[in-house]
Scaffold this motif. Sequence first.
Motif, PDB file in Angstrom:
ATOM      1  N   ALA A 312       0.819  -1.215   0.000  1.00 43.81           N
ATOM      2  CA  ALA A 312       0.000   0.000   0.000  1.00 43.81           C
ATOM      3  C   ALA A 312       0.850   1.261   0.000  1.00 43.81           C
ATOM      4  O   ALA A 312       0.426   2.309  -0.497  1.00 43.81           O
ATOM      5  CB  ALA A 312      -0.932  -0.008   1.211  1.00 43.81           C
ATOM      6  N   ARG A 313       2.056   1.169   0.538  1.00 45.30           N
ATOM      7  CA  ARG A 313       2.920   2.351   0.577  1.00 45.30           C
ATOM      8  C   ARG A 313       3.311   2.825  -0.813  1.00 45.30           C
ATOM      9  O   ARG A 313       3.533   4.022  -1.033  1.00 45.30           O
ATOM     10  CB  ARG A 313       4.160   2.041   1.423  1.00 45.30           C
ATOM     11  CG  ARG A 313       3.851   1.922   2.915  1.00 45.30           C
ATOM     12  CD  ARG A 313       4.982   1.324   3.706  1.00 45.30           C
ATOM     13  NE  ARG A 313       5.109  -0.111   3.433  1.00 45.30           N
ATOM     14  CZ  ARG A 313       5.683  -0.976   4.272  1.00 45.30           C
ATOM     15  NH1 ARG A 313       6.159  -0.557   5.437  1.00 45.30           N
ATOM     16  NH2 ARG A 313       5.779  -2.251   3.943  1.00 45.30           N
ATOM     17  N   HIS A 314       3.373   1.897  -1.767  1.00 40.64           N
ATOM     18  CA  HIS A 314       3.688   2.284  -3.137  1.00 40.64           C
ATOM     19  C   HIS A 314       2.535   3.082  -3.755  1.00 40.64           C
ATOM     20  O   HIS A 314       2.762   4.024  -4.521  1.00 40.64           O
ATOM     21  CB  HIS A 314       3.977   1.042  -3.976  1.00 40.64           C
ATOM     22  CG  HIS A 314       5.199   0.287  -3.514  1.00 40.64           C
ATOM     23  ND1 HIS A 314       5.430  -1.026  -3.850  1.00 40.64           N
ATOM     24  CD2 HIS A 314       6.240   0.670  -2.724  1.00 40.64           C
ATOM     25  CE1 HIS A 314       6.568  -1.422  -3.293  1.00 40.64           C
ATOM     26  NE2 HIS A 314       7.077  -0.415  -2.609  1.00 40.64           N
ATOM     27  N   VAL A 315       1.308   2.695  -3.432  1.00 42.32           N
ATOM     28  CA  VAL A 315       0.138   3.453  -3.921  1.00 42.32           C
ATOM     29  C   VAL A 315       0.171   4.868  -3.364  1.00 42.32           C
ATOM     30  O   VAL A 315      -0.038   5.858  -4.088  1.00 42.32           O
ATOM     31  CB  VAL A 315      -1.170   2.739  -3.526  1.00 42.32           C
ATOM     32  CG1 VAL A 315      -2.385   3.569  -3.974  1.00 42.32           C
ATOM     33  CG2 VAL A 315      -1.233   1.342  -4.119  1.00 42.32           C
ATOM     34  N   ILE A 316       0.444   4.967  -2.073  1.00 41.39           N
ATOM     35  CA  ILE A 316       0.472   6.283  -1.411  1.00 41.39           C
ATOM     36  C   ILE A 316       1.565   7.157  -2.009  1.00 41.39           C
ATOM     37  O   ILE A 316       1.353   8.347  -2.285  1.00 41.39           O
ATOM     38  CB  ILE A 316       0.682   6.091   0.106  1.00 41.39           C
ATOM     39  CG1 ILE A 316      -0.513   5.359   0.716  1.00 41.39           C
ATOM     40  CG2 ILE A 316       0.900   7.437   0.795  1.00 41.39           C
ATOM     41  CD1 ILE A 316      -0.262   4.816   2.110  1.00 41.39           C
ATOM     42  N   ASN A 321       3.505  11.712  -5.260  1.00 38.80           N
ATOM     43  CA  ASN A 321       4.582  12.232  -6.109  1.00 38.80           C
ATOM     44  C   ASN A 321       4.154  12.478  -7.554  1.00 38.80           C
ATOM     45  O   ASN A 321       4.663  13.388  -8.204  1.00 38.80           O
ATOM     46  CB  ASN A 321       5.773  11.267  -6.081  1.00 38.80           C
ATOM     47  CG  ASN A 321       6.450  11.239  -4.728  1.00 38.80           C
ATOM     48  OD1 ASN A 321       6.718  12.278  -4.141  1.00 38.80           O
ATOM     49  ND2 ASN A 321       6.726  10.044  -4.222  1.00 38.80           N
ATOM     50  N   LYS A 322       3.226  11.679  -8.036  1.00 39.13           N
ATOM     51  CA  LYS A 322       2.830  11.802  -9.445  1.00 39.13           C
ATOM     52  C   LYS A 322       1.556  12.608  -9.637  1.00 39.13           C
ATOM     53  O   LYS A 322       1.412  13.331 -10.636  1.00 39.13           O
ATOM     54  CB  LYS A 322       2.661  10.403 -10.044  1.00 39.13           C
ATOM     55  CG  LYS A 322       2.524  10.387 -11.560  1.00 39.13           C
ATOM     56  CD  LYS A 322       2.578   8.965 -12.106  1.00 39.13           C
ATOM     57  CE  LYS A 322       2.472   8.939 -13.626  1.00 39.13           C
ATOM     58  NZ  LYS A 322       2.516   7.546 -14.152  1.00 39.13           N
ATOM     59  N   TYR A 323       0.624  12.495  -8.658  1.00 38.67           N
ATOM     60  CA  TYR A 323      -0.689  13.123  -8.837  1.00 38.67           C
ATOM     61  C   TYR A 323      -1.022  14.168  -7.773  1.00 38.67           C
ATOM     62  O   TYR A 323      -2.120  14.729  -7.779  1.00 38.67           O
ATOM     63  CB  TYR A 323      -1.778  12.045  -8.881  1.00 38.67           C
ATOM     64  CG  TYR A 323      -1.530  11.045  -9.993  1.00 38.67           C
ATOM     65  CD1 TYR A 323      -1.525  11.448 -11.332  1.00 38.67           C
ATOM     66  CD2 TYR A 323      -1.254   9.709  -9.711  1.00 38.67           C
ATOM     67  CE1 TYR A 323      -1.271  10.542 -12.350  1.00 38.67           C
ATOM     68  CE2 TYR A 323      -1.004   8.794 -10.726  1.00 38.67           C
ATOM     69  CZ  TYR A 323      -1.013   9.212 -12.042  1.00 38.67           C
ATOM     70  OH  TYR A 323      -0.754   8.315 -13.056  1.00 38.67           O
ATOM     71  N   ASN A 324      -0.091  14.412  -6.834  1.00 35.50           N
ATOM     72  CA  ASN A 324      -0.259  15.447  -5.815  1.00 35.50           C
ATOM     73  C   ASN A 324      -1.494  15.222  -4.941  1.00 35.50           C
ATOM     74  O   ASN A 324      -2.227  16.150  -4.609  1.00 35.50           O
ATOM     75  CB  ASN A 324      -0.322  16.837  -6.466  1.00 35.50           C
ATOM     76  CG  ASN A 324       0.157  17.934  -5.524  1.00 35.50           C
ATOM     77  OD1 ASN A 324       0.723  17.649  -4.468  1.00 35.50           O
ATOM     78  ND2 ASN A 324      -0.071  19.179  -5.896  1.00 35.50           N
ATOM     79  N   ILE A 325      -1.713  13.963  -4.597  1.00 35.05           N
ATOM     80  CA  ILE A 325      -2.831  13.577  -3.739  1.00 35.05           C
ATOM     81  C   ILE A 325      -2.273  12.948  -2.466  1.00 35.05           C
ATOM     82  O   ILE A 325      -1.404  12.071  -2.533  1.00 35.05           O
ATOM     83  CB  ILE A 325      -3.755  12.569  -4.439  1.00 35.05           C
ATOM     84  CG1 ILE A 325      -4.450  13.222  -5.634  1.00 35.05           C
ATOM     85  CG2 ILE A 325      -4.792  12.005  -3.479  1.00 35.05           C
ATOM     86  CD1 ILE A 325      -5.249  12.243  -6.460  1.00 35.05           C
ATOM     87  N   SER A 326      -2.743  13.383  -1.324  1.00 35.58           N
ATOM     88  CA  SER A 326      -2.315  12.822  -0.050  1.00 35.58           C
ATOM     89  C   SER A 326      -3.336  11.805   0.442  1.00 35.58           C
ATOM     90  O   SER A 326      -4.516  12.136   0.636  1.00 35.58           O
ATOM     91  CB  SER A 326      -2.142  13.924   1.001  1.00 35.58           C
ATOM     92  OG  SER A 326      -1.031  14.739   0.687  1.00 35.58           O
ATOM     93  N   LEU A 327      -2.883  10.556   0.644  1.00 34.51           N
ATOM     94  CA  LEU A 327      -3.712   9.482   1.189  1.00 34.51           C
ATOM     95  C   LEU A 327      -3.161   9.073   2.551  1.00 34.51           C
ATOM     96  O   LEU A 327      -1.987   9.278   2.840  1.00 34.51           O
ATOM     97  CB  LEU A 327      -3.713   8.275   0.243  1.00 34.51           C
ATOM     98  CG  LEU A 327      -4.177   8.512  -1.191  1.00 34.51           C
ATOM     99  CD1 LEU A 327      -3.943   7.275  -2.035  1.00 34.51           C
ATOM    100  CD2 LEU A 327      -5.653   8.915  -1.206  1.00 34.51           C
TER     101      LEU A 327
END
Length: 388
Positions: A312-316, A321-327
């Motif tokens: 899951a850390r890779h998704v986050i 880094n690529k889409y500027n979304i914080s999960l």
Amino acid sequence: MAGRNHLFIPGPTNTPHEVLSAMHVPMEDHRSPIFPNLFKPLLEDLKKVFRTEAGQCFVFPATGTAGWEVALTNCLNPGDKVLIYRFGQFAHLWMDAARKLGFDVEAHEVEWGKGIPLDAMEARLKEDKNHEIKAVLATHNETSTGVTSDIAGVRKAMDAAGHPALLFVDGVSSIASLEFRMDDWGVDGAISGSQKGFMLPAGAAILAFSQKALAAVETSTFPRSFFSLKDQMNANKDGYTPYTPSTPMLHGLRKALDLLLEEGMDNVYARHHRLGEGVRRAVAAWGLQICAQPGFESDTVTAIVVPADKDARHVISTAYNKYNISLGAGLTEVAGKVFRIGHIGDMNDVSLLGAIAGVEMAMLDNGFDIKPGSGVAAAIEYYRSTAK
């Protein structure tokens, strides 16, 4: 990267422009004759959010974590026994805090993904014939797993057991977002923080106590200073605080309460349910599972379980880094196993659709076997069919 960061963690949450603007004020004299005009109505209007008429509200320049300490050290005595069920990281931290403060902590392990086991709790309280347990510590909404426990059911179980223990509730990620009824549910101490449903920066512990809990303050011998409810009550009655408050935070709280009460608390609860259900529909369309087991699903945060061969850390990381979304990340026992989408505070259908789309892109980039657009489509259909 152009555009702003999109914040989809379960706290701190997005702060509305109106609240940020209200906080942009010059420093002021918190001992002036007009300061009570700001502070007294805040304490009264907070009661409408906690849904209490008999209780009393307090604001400390601190955090929700500090609120745990306020409740424990003001209403109990050193060495008192407290009962808690550990089913996530924040229940764990509350348990740990009570132990560090010297309380006799009776902790029961519960599978992460479930909440407070009501039948087991009732049975344990019935066994406590001498009423050695002085307080039940209940985590209402466990953000690490996206689990909501039934606090009305906790009170029902306590009453069925005929047990006089105080009921303290961690409502940091539930109060001002999920249904919470302090008086109806017989809650003695309700603990929240500014950075979740109240849509403020972190920095305020927002609490409410029943008259039963306030009576216990009079007999508590636990040493305290900054976290003293007595000092707060003595100053609050005249509209002041016992030490320097964060006045910008109080102005922000004023605006946040105006927004919540204008929307109406029942509407706030309904909005969060719709947002959470849309995310759950998206997860189902992806063919994935959520951490919360049926009946425990949270309407403020969803923890999504990744396949065993994924991290899951890779998704986050990709989302950020690529889409500027914080999960939200998985914590301790579920680290790497789940990522979390927060749907709490200043959110609506379209903002959540952005989160779902961003998550889809990040999962596809990491080789997840999902159909592009499937989660977005499922959420769209749900939001369209339930919009008013």
